[in-house]
Design a protein around this motif. Structure first.
Motif, PDB file in Angstrom:
ATOM      1  N   PHE A   1      -8.651 -11.727 106.506  1.00  0.00           N
ATOM      2  CA  PHE A   1      -7.944 -10.628 105.853  1.00  0.00           C
ATOM      3  C   PHE A   1      -7.110 -11.118 104.667  1.00  0.00           C
ATOM      4  CE2 PHE A   1      -8.974  -9.098 110.020  1.00  0.00           C
ATOM      5  CZ  PHE A   1      -9.307  -7.768 109.815  1.00  0.00           C
ATOM      6  N   ILE A   2      -6.743 -12.395 104.680  1.00  0.00           N
ATOM      7  CA  ILE A   2      -5.976 -12.949 103.564  1.00  0.00           C
ATOM      8  C   ILE A   2      -6.883 -13.229 102.366  1.00  0.00           C
ATOM      9  CG2 ILE A   2      -4.630 -14.976 102.827  1.00  0.00           C
ATOM     10  CD1 ILE A   2      -3.395 -15.029 105.615  1.00  0.00           C
ATOM     11  N   VAL A   3      -8.127 -13.626 102.621  1.00  0.00           N
ATOM     12  CA  VAL A   3      -9.015 -14.041 101.516  1.00  0.00           C
ATOM     13  C   VAL A   3     -10.030 -12.976 101.124  1.00  0.00           C
ATOM     14  CG1 VAL A   3      -8.768 -16.452 102.194  1.00  0.00           C
ATOM     15  CG2 VAL A   3     -10.711 -15.144 103.062  1.00  0.00           C
ATOM     16  N   VAL A   4     -10.148 -11.890 101.912  1.00  0.00           N
ATOM     17  CA  VAL A   4     -11.268 -10.958 101.745  1.00  0.00           C
ATOM     18  C   VAL A   4     -11.301 -10.288 100.370  1.00  0.00           C
ATOM     19  CG1 VAL A   4     -10.046  -8.985 102.755  1.00  0.00           C
ATOM     20  CG2 VAL A   4     -12.540  -9.081 102.864  1.00  0.00           C
ATOM     21  N   MET A   5     -10.143 -10.043  99.748  1.00  0.00           N
ATOM     22  CA  MET A   5     -10.138  -9.406  98.429  1.00  0.00           C
ATOM     23  C   MET A   5     -10.069 -10.422  97.293  1.00  0.00           C
ATOM     24  SD  MET A   5      -7.930  -5.923  99.193  1.00  0.00           S
ATOM     25  CE  MET A   5      -8.094  -5.255  97.542  1.00  0.00           C
ATOM     26  N   MET A   6      -9.831 -11.679  97.622  1.00  0.00           N
ATOM     27  CA  MET A   6      -9.895 -12.724  96.610  1.00  0.00           C
ATOM     28  C   MET A   6     -11.335 -13.157  96.369  1.00  0.00           C
ATOM     29  SD  MET A   6      -6.557 -15.185  97.029  1.00  0.00           S
ATOM     30  CE  MET A   6      -6.849 -15.787  98.685  1.00  0.00           C
ATOM     31  N   VAL A   7     -12.137 -13.175  97.424  1.00  0.00           N
ATOM     32  CA  VAL A   7     -13.502 -13.681  97.330  1.00  0.00           C
ATOM     33  C   VAL A   7     -14.332 -12.956  96.265  1.00  0.00           C
ATOM     34  CG1 VAL A   7     -15.691 -13.848  98.585  1.00  0.00           C
ATOM     35  CG2 VAL A   7     -13.593 -14.685  99.635  1.00  0.00           C
ATOM     36  N   PRO A   8     -14.336 -11.597  96.195  1.00  0.00           N
ATOM     37  CA  PRO A   8     -15.131 -10.940  95.145  1.00  0.00           C
ATOM     38  C   PRO A   8     -14.677 -11.305  93.739  1.00  0.00           C
ATOM     39  CG  PRO A   8     -14.488  -9.373  96.834  1.00  0.00           C
ATOM     40  CD  PRO A   8     -13.704 -10.617  97.088  1.00  0.00           C
TER      41      PRO A   8
END
Length: 467
Positions: free
Chosen positions: A339-346
């Protein structure tokens, strides 16, 4: 209102969301049968996602505990995890009214055109209740706590709108945004970091996304093999027995395969609603497009997200040991790294190397934030009679306790009469800027013609303009 809020939150998203989707679909003009099926599929999808995430949590927990023991960690502030943090938030005075407050702010911003997102993920309104509870304690005023929660909602909606083109393109989710209190603020780190990565020779050309890895390594680059290898590595680092290590590897491989399948069930129910919402809004408000705001759990099944999150577990524990001044022992939220990285990855183009670096920077700063807010976090827990595990006297968390937005509200909560009005102005200006920007950028999934403009390499979606 407190009883209503407690009743809604006790039902959980797998019950509340299908009901909301059914009512929403009827308002959009869908037939009752189709609306009911869509809502039911979405509920089933969330049940499946929850089961797989619980599997991930139960498997990573023993390995993380073993690593903490092997690293001889002697830290006195316990990371109690997001379930405890959400219970503390909803149990506060702010939490009692946070759902009607959040909905009112959302509807007001939709009405005046300062957001495209309709956040129907009511259960996750606990994130804004959490910051509101902290500010209420710091300021000694419940009204300032409500103000903080409302401002937080404005910021999350703006961040969801801003990141929507990346989310929709990378995950292939039409007309979806993620106004999630844990995930959304980290785009403010990912965007400038991706800009920097694109300007470093050799680093900008290094491909480390799951597709490239699979092309290079064949079957050994598949997501399930990656999950197996990472699980075995965690088991070895955690000092687990041979049997437990192998079981962890197989279970992480299962997570890699099952999470995307569960998400596909949810999306089967959501896509008809998304399309109906877009048509409904465009008929009544030409030129506008509605995003349905969901829990970022719908995206955590992507292979790059899981791979990054699993790699972040030992890195987080190592950071906790070596960072001077950190008092937080990561534990309860180690399994919520997705949940911490999920919106950084895209934004980082699915590049696992870039995502791990970004995640490391986020956690390094987050541990200091979690340490800083620990006294007030502990006070908030005592106010709702929360029983700390093992009789711990210093509490915090990695999910919202280490969040950069939490740090902003915590700092301004010490001087609310000046800080919060100033932040409210900044939040509204930010929402206005995003709304103006998005008027010229239709959703990649909306079917509008796309004209690429000059953007930098990996990670940034093609931004389009109205014909």
């Amino acid at each position: 209102m407190s009883h209503i809020t407690q009743f809604i939150t006790s039902l959980g998203p797998s019950v509340v969301l299908p009901v909301l989707i059914f009512v929403f679909a009827l308002i959009l003009g869908q037939r009752p049968g189709r609306a009911f099926r869509s809502g039911l599929l979405i509920g089933i999808g969330f049940v499946g996602i929850g089961l797989v995430i619980n599997l991930l949590t139960s498997q990573i927990g023993p390995a993380a505990k073993g690593m903490a023991k092997n690293f001889n960690v002697g830290l006195n502030t316990i990371d109690v995890g997001w379930p405890a943090t959400s219970a503390i938030a909803f149990g506060s005075q702010v939490g009692a009214l946070v759902i009607p407050l959040g909905l009112a702010v959302n509807i007001l911003l939709l009405t005046v055109g300062l957001t495209r997102t309709l956040d129907i993920d009511l259960w996750n309104y606990w994130h804004i209740a959490f910051t509101g509870a902290l500010v209420a304690i710091l300021s000694g005023s419940i009204l300032w706590g409500f103000a903080a929660a409302a401002i937080h909602m404005v910021i999350l909606l703006a961040l969801a709108d801003w990141s929507a083109p990346w989310i929709q393109k990378y995950y292939n989710y039409p007309n979806i945004s993620l106004p999630h209190g844990t995930s959304a603020p980290y785009i403010l780190l990912a965007i400038p970091l991706n800009y920097v990565f694109d300007r470093i020779p050799k680093v900008r050309d290094l491909k480390a996304d799951p597709e490239t890895i699979q092309r290079r390594f064949g079957v050994f680059g598949e997501s399930i093999i990656l999950g197996l290898v990472l699980g075995l590595l965690l088991g070895i680092l955690g000092g687990l027995s041979f049997i437990k290590t192998v079981q962890l590897g197989i279970n992480l491989a299962a997570v890699m395969l099952l999470l995307p399948r569960m998400v596909s069930i949810l999306m089967e129910g959501l896509i008809p609603i998304s399309e109906a919402a877009r048509e409904f809004v465009q008929r009544r408000f030409p030129g506008r497009n509605l995003y349905i705001g969901l829990d970022s759990a719908v995206a955590v099944g992507a292979p790059a997200v899981i791979a990054t999150a699993v790699l972040m577990v030992p890195i987080t524990l190592l950071l906790a040991v070596i960072l001077p001044g950190n008092h937080v022992l990561p534990f309860g939220d180690l399994a919520t790294m997705p949940f911490i990285v999920v919106m950084m990855v895209p934004i980082l183009g699915g590049n696992i190397l870039r995502s791990v670096i970004a995640g490391t920077i986020a956690i390094a700063g987050g541990l200091y934030i979690a340490t800083w807010i620990s006294p007030t976090f502990t006070q908030a827990a005592e106010n709702v009679n929360f029983k700390a595990p093992g009789g711990a006297t210093h509490l915090s968390s990695l999910v919202d306790g280490a969040n950069p937005l939490t740090a902003v509200f915590y700092a301004l909560g010490h001087v609310p009469t000046v800080g919060l009005p100033l932040l409210a102005v900044v939040a509204l200006l930010f929402a206005w800027w995003v709304s103006r920007r998005s008027q010229q950028e239709p959703s990649p999934a909306s079917g509008a013609p796309e004209e690429p403009v000059e953007l930098e390499r990996t990670g940034e979606p093609d931004i389009t303009t109205e014909a």
